[in-house]
Design a protein around this motif. Structure first.
Motif, PDB file in Angstrom:
ATOM      1  N   PHE A   1       0.813  -1.222   0.000  1.00 40.69           N
ATOM      2  CA  PHE A   1       0.000   0.000   0.000  1.00 40.69           C
ATOM      3  C   PHE A   1       0.850   1.277   0.000  1.00 40.69           C
ATOM      4  CE2 PHE A   1      -4.146  -1.885   1.981  1.00 40.69           C
ATOM      5  CZ  PHE A   1      -4.283  -2.688   0.882  1.00 40.69           C
TER       6      PHE A   1
ATOM      7  N   ARG B   1     -13.705  10.041   2.176  1.00 37.40           N
ATOM      8  CA  ARG B   1     -13.860   8.605   1.915  1.00 37.40           C
ATOM      9  C   ARG B   1     -14.724   8.366   0.682  1.00 37.40           C
ATOM     10  NH1 ARG B   1     -14.147   8.028   7.737  1.00 37.40           N
ATOM     11  NH2 ARG B   1     -16.404   7.919   7.687  1.00 37.40           N
TER      12      ARG B   1
ATOM     13  N   ARG C   1     -12.028  -2.891   1.377  1.00 39.63           N
ATOM     14  CA  ARG C   1     -11.770  -1.466   1.520  1.00 39.63           C
ATOM     15  C   ARG C   1     -10.360  -1.272   2.090  1.00 39.63           C
ATOM     16  NH1 ARG C   1     -16.323   2.279   4.209  1.00 39.63           N
ATOM     17  NH2 ARG C   1     -17.554   1.202   2.653  1.00 39.63           N
ATOM     18  N   ARG C   2      -9.635  -0.345   1.479  1.00 40.05           N
ATOM     19  CA  ARG C   2      -8.270  -0.054   1.949  1.00 40.05           C
ATOM     20  C   ARG C   2      -8.317   1.220   2.778  1.00 40.05           C
ATOM     21  NH1 ARG C   2      -5.337  -0.481  -3.866  1.00 40.05           N
ATOM     22  NH2 ARG C   2      -6.725   1.282  -4.165  1.00 40.05           N
TER      23      ARG C   2
ATOM     24  N   HIS D   1      -6.578   3.870   5.983  1.00 36.47           N
ATOM     25  CA  HIS D   1      -5.445   4.352   6.783  1.00 36.47           C
ATOM     26  C   HIS D   1      -6.008   4.771   8.125  1.00 36.47           C
ATOM     27  CE1 HIS D   1      -2.489   7.259   8.270  1.00 36.47           C
ATOM     28  NE2 HIS D   1      -1.603   6.732   7.448  1.00 36.47           N
TER      29      HIS D   1
ATOM     30  N   LEU E   1      -4.405  -0.886   6.282  1.00 34.78           N
ATOM     31  CA  LEU E   1      -4.885  -2.248   6.196  1.00 34.78           C
ATOM     32  C   LEU E   1      -6.010  -2.384   5.191  1.00 34.78           C
ATOM     33  CD1 LEU E   1      -6.973  -3.234   9.343  1.00 34.78           C
ATOM     34  CD2 LEU E   1      -6.573  -0.916   8.638  1.00 34.78           C
ATOM     35  N   GLU E   2      -6.241  -3.635   4.823  1.00 32.71           N
ATOM     36  CA  GLU E   2      -7.363  -3.943   3.952  1.00 32.71           C
ATOM     37  C   GLU E   2      -8.416  -4.647   4.787  1.00 32.71           C
ATOM     38  OE1 GLU E   2      -7.622  -5.265  -0.579  1.00 32.71           O
ATOM     39  OE2 GLU E   2      -6.612  -6.730   0.689  1.00 32.71           O
TER      40      GLU E   2
ATOM     41  N   GLU F   1     -19.180  -0.314   6.860  1.00 38.43           N
ATOM     42  CA  GLU F   1     -19.610   1.018   7.297  1.00 38.43           C
ATOM     43  C   GLU F   1     -19.702   1.086   8.822  1.00 38.43           C
ATOM     44  OE1 GLU F   1     -20.159   4.038   6.056  1.00 38.43           O
ATOM     45  OE2 GLU F   1     -19.263   3.265   4.226  1.00 38.43           O
TER      46      GLU F   1
ATOM     47  N   VAL G   1     -16.304   1.224  10.462  1.00 39.16           N
ATOM     48  CA  VAL G   1     -15.691   2.558  10.377  1.00 39.16           C
ATOM     49  C   VAL G   1     -16.264   3.464  11.467  1.00 39.16           C
ATOM     50  CG1 VAL G   1     -15.575   4.661   8.973  1.00 39.16           C
ATOM     51  CG2 VAL G   1     -15.111   2.435   7.926  1.00 39.16           C
TER      52      VAL G   1
ATOM     53  N   GLU H   1     -14.304   5.180  14.615  1.00 33.66           N
ATOM     54  CA  GLU H   1     -14.356   6.629  14.835  1.00 33.66           C
ATOM     55  C   GLU H   1     -14.891   6.957  16.221  1.00 33.66           C
ATOM     56  OE1 GLU H   1     -14.654   8.683  10.459  1.00 33.66           O
ATOM     57  OE2 GLU H   1     -16.549   8.004  11.350  1.00 33.66           O
TER      58      GLU H   1
ATOM     59  N   ILE I   1      -8.840   7.850  13.799  1.00 35.07           N
ATOM     60  CA  ILE I   1      -9.075   8.617  12.571  1.00 35.07           C
ATOM     61  C   ILE I   1      -9.047   7.642  11.398  1.00 35.07           C
ATOM     62  CG2 ILE I   1      -8.200  10.446  11.065  1.00 35.07           C
ATOM     63  CD1 ILE I   1      -6.975  11.719  13.600  1.00 35.07           C
ATOM     64  N   VAL I   2     -10.155   7.561  10.692  1.00 36.85           N
ATOM     65  CA  VAL I   2     -10.279   6.605   9.587  1.00 36.85           C
ATOM     66  C   VAL I   2     -10.265   7.377   8.269  1.00 36.85           C
ATOM     67  CG1 VAL I   2     -11.636   4.737   8.586  1.00 36.85           C
ATOM     68  CG2 VAL I   2     -11.720   5.152  11.070  1.00 36.85           C
ATOM     69  N   ALA I   3      -9.251   7.133   7.482  1.00 39.04           N
ATOM     70  CA  ALA I   3      -9.116   7.823   6.193  1.00 39.04           C
ATOM     71  C   ALA I   3      -8.961   6.777   5.098  1.00 39.04           C
ATOM     72  CB  ALA I   3      -7.893   8.737   6.213  1.00 39.04           C
ATOM     73  N   PRO I   4      -9.258   7.145   3.858  1.00 44.42           N
ATOM     74  CA  PRO I   4      -8.918   6.227   2.774  1.00 44.42           C
ATOM     75  C   PRO I   4      -7.395   6.079   2.705  1.00 44.42           C
ATOM     76  CG  PRO I   4      -9.595   8.355   1.903  1.00 44.42           C
ATOM     77  CD  PRO I   4      -9.844   8.394   3.381  1.00 44.42           C
TER      78      PRO I   4
END
Lengths: 423, 80
Positions: free
Chosen positions: A28, A187, B4-5, B7, B47-48, B57, B60, B64, B69-72
């Motif tokens: 990644f 997102r 879903r990937r 960060h 991670l995936e 969903e 996530v 949170e 902090i959940v980002a793409p």
């Protein structure tokens, strides 16, 4: 024709063919364009570059575009302004401003990256290009898409001021306002990019897009007479620009176009969103995201910067520092730049110059050292940031007597007519 | 099943609880860590995630809710 081997992961070095992908499937890590420097070095010289067009495309041997340049043909080669007046005010004898307030076509450095990305999108055959942006990137993607005959989708947070949208809507872009938190918008855009297979400037076109920033560094070196400066002060949002200016200077050195790279790269951020500067000061490469950026420097308000780690490394490897600027310092610096050099920069320019001033005061930049401050966008786009800090017009009657009265006041105890000028 | 990937940035949560294991148990997700840098409970993980759309969903939102902090994978995409 570019001499490009393919794409390569910046972390694990795994190789990929040229296609619109941006993340290594295995670790990644971000993908980057991998050049055949030996082949480039065999045909690129100072003379061959100087014989090229008066645009950033004079460096196309080092850019990942293969075919005809279709869009953004007039981008780059912006002035490197010898800023004697501002230098005097800041205590620098050899200060230069790399002035992308006049970049073509949308008056910011983003035109460099987008020009590469949209030409690449045309090569890949994408019918649609897109981005998520609140300002400069949106303007630039929409404008280049229009020039290339492509459909564009621009995603913005629903609460963005209408005035900021106009500079994008004018290019017949499809502007989509997303109701949701910043993180949700973020997102969603990633998921849209995955699903629809469009060319997203800063997602699947990112390896190509980011390379456009190198031209900022190339131009600095060429315009200084084929040498690297002692210092470059760079504003940071996602952190890509500082890494690519540094890469550009090092590529020039590797190709023997400049004698060395003694340059210290300094990063400048606004106090309301300074995750990279914070990391530099704490000497840790763990970037702590800023959940809710504040302040007037909206174009730099990236709380979770994708290239923060690489920006940190660039600063440390080059011996640079990080500085931040408050809103008041940003406005003061914007006014000083305008009053001394006649250049109206956006807030990011104020951040850069306020940081430069602090670095000089700390002794990190010496009075006689060649210093380049990066001015990345035009102030006409963010007029609201300084409106309250400027003196309103002086109203007079249509008579000479009325005018003479305010002149007399100015020479006496009244308000100065040259307010804001450097002493 | 979707993938879903993401960060994730942890700000101390990993010091107290096995957050990723708890998440996978709670929502029936499979996760695969590709890169991470953690120090004293603070740090990031790429991670995936694999599972149903609704479960992804919900996971996530669960993260949170714990301050993660959940980002793409691209982190902040919305640029200036």
């Amino acid at each position: 024709m570019s001499d490009i081997k393919g794409l390569k992961c910046r972390e694990c070095a795994r190789a990929y063919p040229i296609r619109p992908v941006h993340v290594c499937e295995f670790c990644f890590g971000p993908l980057e364009v991998d050049y055949d420097y030996a082949a480039i070095g065999a045909r690129v010289t100072r003379q061959s570059i100087e014989a090229g067009p008066a645009t950033m495309w004079r460096y196309r041997a080092l850019l990942p575009v293969d075919g005809e340049i279709v869009v953004g043909r007039y981008c780059g080669l912006t002035p490197l302004v010898e800023a004697r007046n501002l230098g005097k005010a800041l205590g620098l004898r050899r200060l230069y401003l790399k002035n992308d307030t006049v970049n073509h076509p949308t008056l910011s450095f983003k035109d460099r990256v987008v020009a590469v990305a949209v030409n690449k999108a045309l090569e890949f055959g994408f019918p649609v290009v897109a981005c998520a942006s609140t300002g400069n990137l949106a303007n630039s993607v929409a404008a280049h898409a229009a020039e290339g005959g492509l459909t564009s989708f621009i995603f913005i947070p629903a609460d963005l001021e209408r005035g900021k949208v106009l500079g994008t809507s004018i290019y017949a872009a499809n502007v989509v306002a997303v109701r949701g938190t910043y993180d949700e918008v973020n997102r969603l855009c990633s998921e849209i990019a995955d699903k629809h297979g469009w060319g997203f400037a800063n997602i699947n076109l990112r390896p190509f897009y980011a390379e456009g920033s190198k031209t900022f560094g190339y131009e600095i070196a060429e315009q200084l007479g084929w040498r690297a400066p002692d210092h470059v002060v760079v504003p940071a949002a996602g952190g890509s620009l500082i890494t690519k200016i540094w890469k550009g200077l090092r590529e020039f050195h590797g190709l023997r176009l400049i004698p060395g790279v003694p340059t210290r790269m300094h990063v400048a951020q606004a106090a309301g969103c300074a995750p990279i500067v914070t990391a530099v000061r704490a000497n840790t490469d763990l970037i702590r995201p800023v959940k809710q950026p504040t302040g007037i420097a909206k174009s730099l308000a990236i709380g979770n910067p994708a290239d923060g780690y690489y920006a940190f490394k660039t600063v440390k490897q080059s011996g640079g520092m990080g500085e931040e600027a408050t809103d008041e310092e940003i406005v003061d610096a914007m006014k000083l730049l305008a009053a001394t050099e006649g250049i109206f920069a956006e807030t990011a320019g104020g951040v850069t110059l306020a940081a430069t001033r602090k670095l000089v005061q700390q002794g990190a930049i010496g009075r006689d050292e060649v210093t380049v401050a990066c001015i990345t966008g035009n102030g006409l786009k963010t007029q609201e940031a300084v409106a309250a800090a400027l003196r309103p017009p002086i109203h007079i009657q249509p008579t000479l007597r009325s005018f003479d009265e305010i002149l007399t006041q100015s020479n006496g105890a009244g308000p100065s007519l040259v307010d804001g000028k450097a002493a | 099943m979707s993938r879903r990937r993401v960060h994730l940035t942890f700000q101390g949560q990993l010091a107290d609880e096995p957050a990723l294991w708890n998440m996978s148990q709670e929502f029936g997700l499979v996760f695969n860590i590709r890169q991470a840098d953690l120090e004293g409970g603070f740090g990031w993980v790429m991670l995936e995630l694999e599972g149903g759309d609704d479960q992804l969903e919900a996971a996530v939102r669960w993260l949170e809710g714990r301050g993660v902090i959940v980002a793409p994978i691209e982190q902040d995409i919305v640029a200036g």
